[in-house]
Write an enzyme that holds these catalytic residues in place. Structure first.
Site, PDB file in Angstrom:
ATOM      1  N   HIS A  68     -28.347 -36.892  42.374  1.00  0.00           N
ATOM      2  CA  HIS A  68     -29.619 -36.521  41.756  1.00  0.00           C
ATOM      3  C   HIS A  68     -29.385 -35.581  40.583  1.00  0.00           C
ATOM      4  CE1 HIS A  68     -30.842 -36.916  46.173  1.00  0.00           C
ATOM      5  NE2 HIS A  68     -31.456 -37.916  45.561  1.00  0.00           N
ATOM      6  N   HIS A  70     -30.737 -32.127  39.315  1.00  0.00           N
ATOM      7  CA  HIS A  70     -31.451 -30.989  39.895  1.00  0.00           C
ATOM      8  C   HIS A  70     -31.966 -30.067  38.798  1.00  0.00           C
ATOM      9  CE1 HIS A  70     -30.792 -31.185  44.377  1.00  0.00           C
ATOM     10  NE2 HIS A  70     -30.162 -32.264  43.927  1.00  0.00           N
ATOM     11  N   HIS A  85     -34.890 -31.129  43.113  1.00  0.00           N
ATOM     12  CA  HIS A  85     -34.718 -32.228  42.152  1.00  0.00           C
ATOM     13  C   HIS A  85     -35.475 -31.937  40.869  1.00  0.00           C
ATOM     14  CE1 HIS A  85     -33.806 -35.434  45.435  1.00  0.00           C
ATOM     15  NE2 HIS A  85     -32.962 -34.414  45.445  1.00  0.00           N
ATOM     16  N   HIS A  93     -40.903 -37.589  46.125  1.00  0.00           N
ATOM     17  CA  HIS A  93     -39.512 -38.046  46.027  1.00  0.00           C
ATOM     18  C   HIS A  93     -39.386 -39.521  46.374  1.00  0.00           C
ATOM     19  CE1 HIS A  93     -35.199 -38.375  46.503  1.00  0.00           C
ATOM     20  NE2 HIS A  93     -35.441 -38.994  47.638  1.00  0.00           N
ATOM     21  N   HIS A 102     -39.360 -38.566  41.413  1.00  0.00           N
ATOM     22  CA  HIS A 102     -38.870 -37.466  40.578  1.00  0.00           C
ATOM     23  C   HIS A 102     -38.091 -38.052  39.402  1.00  0.00           C
ATOM     24  CE1 HIS A 102     -38.403 -34.964  44.527  1.00  0.00           C
ATOM     25  NE2 HIS A 102     -39.665 -35.025  44.143  1.00  0.00           N
ATOM     26  N   ASP A 105     -34.472 -38.467  40.464  1.00  0.00           N
ATOM     27  CA  ASP A 105     -34.072 -39.411  41.516  1.00  0.00           C
ATOM     28  C   ASP A 105     -33.236 -40.533  40.918  1.00  0.00           C
ATOM     29  OD1 ASP A 105     -35.529 -37.950  43.337  1.00  0.00           O
ATOM     30  OD2 ASP A 105     -37.210 -39.350  43.430  1.00  0.00           O
ATOM     31  N   HIS A 146     -24.649 -35.579  47.131  1.00  0.00           N
ATOM     32  CA  HIS A 146     -24.932 -35.153  48.504  1.00  0.00           C
ATOM     33  C   HIS A 146     -23.971 -35.810  49.491  1.00  0.00           C
ATOM     34  CE1 HIS A 146     -28.805 -33.080  47.721  1.00  0.00           C
ATOM     35  NE2 HIS A 146     -28.840 -33.897  46.675  1.00  0.00           N
ATOM     36  N   ARG A 163     -25.054 -30.586  49.897  1.00  0.00           N
ATOM     37  CA  ARG A 163     -24.632 -30.792  48.509  1.00  0.00           C
ATOM     38  C   ARG A 163     -23.114 -30.611  48.460  1.00  0.00           C
ATOM     39  NH1 ARG A 163     -29.615 -27.624  45.486  1.00  0.00           N
ATOM     40  NH2 ARG A 163     -31.229 -28.635  46.732  1.00  0.00           N
TER      41      ARG A 163
END
Length: 172
Positions: A68, A70, A85, A93, A102, A105, A146, A163
């Site tokens: 993602h 962030h 995000h 999301h 998002h 995403d 992630h 993460r």
């Protein structure tokens, strides 16, 4: 007539050489693991209708992983400093969310048995801008990988787990 042509021709040719094709606008994130080890790069290149994102990573656990953009440009282990995000439009999301998704995403990446992953995504929109809708806002942005895959629907983060990699997005 010749004098007029002599004055017009230079004006016709100068803009073609002076203007040329606009320089590509891009960004790069050098990803690191929890221990500070280098894991590879993700690049972003402006295109006419959005951004082409490309990645080449190594040293990750094999399998499917969420990735993602962030909201904050800080990568301090355990990378929670990167915030949530990138979501300037305040949507739900997930790529499968009926309410939108998002801007940060992205589809999952698949890491091979040797720990490597290569990927390309096209993102619609102007993410490489400054201001509210851009990754170069006042506090910057990051790319996060992630521990697990994104389920594409659970708000706010897709149930993707810890993460494991982070890189601050910088202009290039």
């Amino acid at each position: 007539m010749k004098k007029r042509i002599a004055l017009v021709l230079p004006l016709l040719f100068v803009p073609a050489f002076a203007v040329g094709k606009p320089a590509a606008v891009g960004a790069i994130a050098q990803l690191q693991g929890q221990g500070g080890e280098a894991l590879g790069t993700v690049t972003m290149e402006r295109a006419p209708h959005g951004v082409l994102l490309k990645g080449s990573l190594t040293g990750l656990p094999p399998g499917s992983h969420a990735i993602h953009i962030h909201e904050k440009g800080v990568c301090l282990s355990p990378f929670t400093t990167a915030g949530g995000h990138f979501n300037p439009m305040k949507r739900k999301h997930g790529l499968l969310a009926a309410e939108g998704m998002h801007e940060g995403d992205l589809p999952n990446i698949v890491v091979e048995a040797d720990g490597s992953a290569k990927f390309e995504f096209f993102l619609h929109g102007a993410l490489l801008d400054e201001g509210k809708k851009g990754v170069f806002d006042a506090d910057g942005s990051t790319i996060i990988v992630h521990a697990g895959p994104d389920d594409y629907k659970t708000d706010p983060a897709g149930a993707a787990g810890d993460r494991i990699a982070c890189g601050v997005i910088a202009r290039r």
